[in-house]
Design a protein around this motif. Structure first.
Motif, mmCIF file in Angstrom:
data_model
loop_
_atom_site.group_PDB
_atom_site.id
_atom_site.type_symbol
_atom_site.label_atom_id
_atom_site.label_comp_id
_atom_site.label_asym_id
_atom_site.label_seq_id
_atom_site.Cartn_x
_atom_site.Cartn_y
_atom_site.Cartn_z
ATOM 1 N N ASN A 56 -8.527 12.516 21.401
ATOM 2 C CA ASN A 56 -6.759 13.338 20.832
ATOM 3 C C ASN A 56 -7.145 13.165 19.560
ATOM 4 O OD1 ASN A 56 -5.416 13.981 23.810
ATOM 5 N ND2 ASN A 56 -5.447 11.734 24.250
ATOM 6 N N TRP A 57 -8.104 12.498 18.946
ATOM 7 C CA TRP A 57 -7.817 11.820 17.272
ATOM 8 C C TRP A 57 -8.274 13.647 16.645
ATOM 9 C CZ3 TRP A 57 -4.718 9.135 14.749
ATOM 10 C CH2 TRP A 57 -5.023 9.077 13.068
ATOM 11 N N GLN A 58 -8.966 14.208 17.243
ATOM 12 C CA GLN A 58 -9.167 15.557 16.646
ATOM 13 C C GLN A 58 -8.291 16.408 16.011
ATOM 14 O OE1 GLN A 58 -12.498 15.244 14.928
ATOM 15 N NE2 GLN A 58 -12.104 13.311 15.489
ATOM 16 N N MET A 59 -7.012 16.296 16.948
ATOM 17 C CA MET A 59 -6.026 17.111 16.574
ATOM 18 C C MET A 59 -4.534 16.697 16.259
ATOM 19 S SD MET A 59 -4.417 19.976 17.464
ATOM 20 C CE MET A 59 -5.518 20.830 18.511
ATOM 21 N N PRO A 199 -10.432 11.382 7.411
ATOM 22 C CA PRO A 199 -9.767 10.636 8.666
ATOM 23 C C PRO A 199 -9.993 11.677 10.125
ATOM 24 C CG PRO A 199 -8.926 12.482 6.537
ATOM 25 C CD PRO A 199 -10.135 12.347 6.631
ATOM 26 N N PHE A 200 -10.540 12.241 10.188
ATOM 27 C CA PHE A 200 -11.235 12.461 11.882
ATOM 28 C C PHE A 200 -11.989 11.433 11.835
ATOM 29 C CE2 PHE A 200 -10.846 16.408 9.937
ATOM 30 C CZ PHE A 200 -9.792 17.441 11.026
ATOM 31 N N GLN A 201 -12.729 10.718 11.548
ATOM 32 C CA GLN A 201 -13.063 9.470 11.713
ATOM 33 C C GLN A 201 -12.870 8.282 12.343
ATOM 34 O OE1 GLN A 201 -16.676 9.209 11.456
ATOM 35 N NE2 GLN A 201 -16.668 10.738 10.741
ATOM 36 N N ILE A 202 -12.775 7.617 13.723
ATOM 37 C CA ILE A 202 -12.344 6.948 14.842
ATOM 38 C C ILE A 202 -12.934 5.031 14.694
ATOM 39 C CG2 ILE A 202 -11.800 6.750 17.042
ATOM 40 C CD1 ILE A 202 -12.196 9.696 17.526
ATOM 41 N N PHE A 203 -12.079 4.891 14.990
ATOM 42 C CA PHE A 203 -12.252 3.119 14.609
ATOM 43 C C PHE A 203 -13.032 2.840 16.243
ATOM 44 C CE2 PHE A 203 -11.621 -1.507 15.298
ATOM 45 C CZ PHE A 203 -12.422 -1.689 13.896
#
Length: 240
Positions: A56-59, A199-203
């Motif tokens: 979901n994070w990209q959206m 901001p599109f990066q995920i931890f």
């Protein structure tokens, strides 16, 4: 003083309702996705947070950045409307303080919307997976990381808005930057350093050294954009 003044200014705009509505809209994304397609994710071998963020994070990130761009344009539109910023410059306050006051307010609203979105991820973890203490810690780390990587785009959006007297010009530039960022490969480290792509990066699921490099890059970009804004304001004032 500058921060309280900015809070008073945005009361006349739709800034706060826009951010709260946008945060709620973004928070709905993972809930709807899991409600409709939960069978696609329940069998995956990863932590609940990693599964939910990957899905979901990209959206969610794109909606967050669009919200930041629109918010920055609203904040500076109130300054340029009826030449209000010129009257502000006659007061005993530096124009750069206006910028950093807006940055502080923007950062606060980013914290608010990310808290709403973190609650949404926590709900999905509880409802479809298992919400343990480890999951809670991973959620907090993920959204703390997201906040830091979101700040360069906030600084960049406010820099663009401060440079353009016409709100539609700054909005157009911001939207182009956002959609340019969506076309950049997230696995390419150099291209991912674009402020609107960070901001599109995920931890969750990211190697520790890679995450550390992105955080260092985010801090460096914040400092660089802040210095660039101060220099820009000095140059512009010398030509006015």
């Amino acid at each position: 003083m500058s921060f309280s003044l900015e809070c008073k200014k945005v009361k006349r705009t739709g800034f706060t309702p826009a951010f709260l509505s946008g945060g709620l809209l973004t928070a709905i994304v993972p809930v709807l996705n899991m409600a409709v397609r939960s069978e696609n994710y329940l069998g995956l071998h990863a932590t609940p947070v990693q599964i939910l963020m990957d899905a979901n994070w990209q959206m969610m990130a794109m909606l967050n950045i669009l919200l930041i761009v629109a918010g920055a344009c609203l904040m500076y539109h109130t300054e340029y409307a009826d030449n209000a910023i010129q009257r502000m410059c006659t007061l005993p306050i530096k124009e750069s303080k206006l910028f950093f006051g807006k940055v502080t307010l923007m950062a606060l609203m980013c914290i608010v919307i990310l808290a709403i979105e973190a609650a949404s991820i926590a709900f999905c973890s509880y409802h479809w997976f298992e919400l343990t203490d480890e999951v809670w810690i991973e959620i907090m780390k993920s959204f703390g990381y997201a906040l830091l990587l979101m700040l360069p785009s906030a600084f960049g959006s406010l820099f663009i808005a401060s440079a353009c007297k016409n709100m539609w010009v700054s909005l157009g530039i911001g939207v182009v930057c956002v959609f340019t960022a969506t076309m950049l490969p997230t696995k390419n480290f150099v291209l991912s350093l674009f402020p609107f792509a960070l901001p599109f990066q995920i931890f969750a699921g990211t190697a520790e050294n890679t995450a550390c490099n992105f955080m260092i890059a985010a801090v460096a970009e914040i400092i660089i954009i802040g210095i660039a804004e101060v220099l820009f304001l000095k140059v512009r004032r010398s030509f006015e």
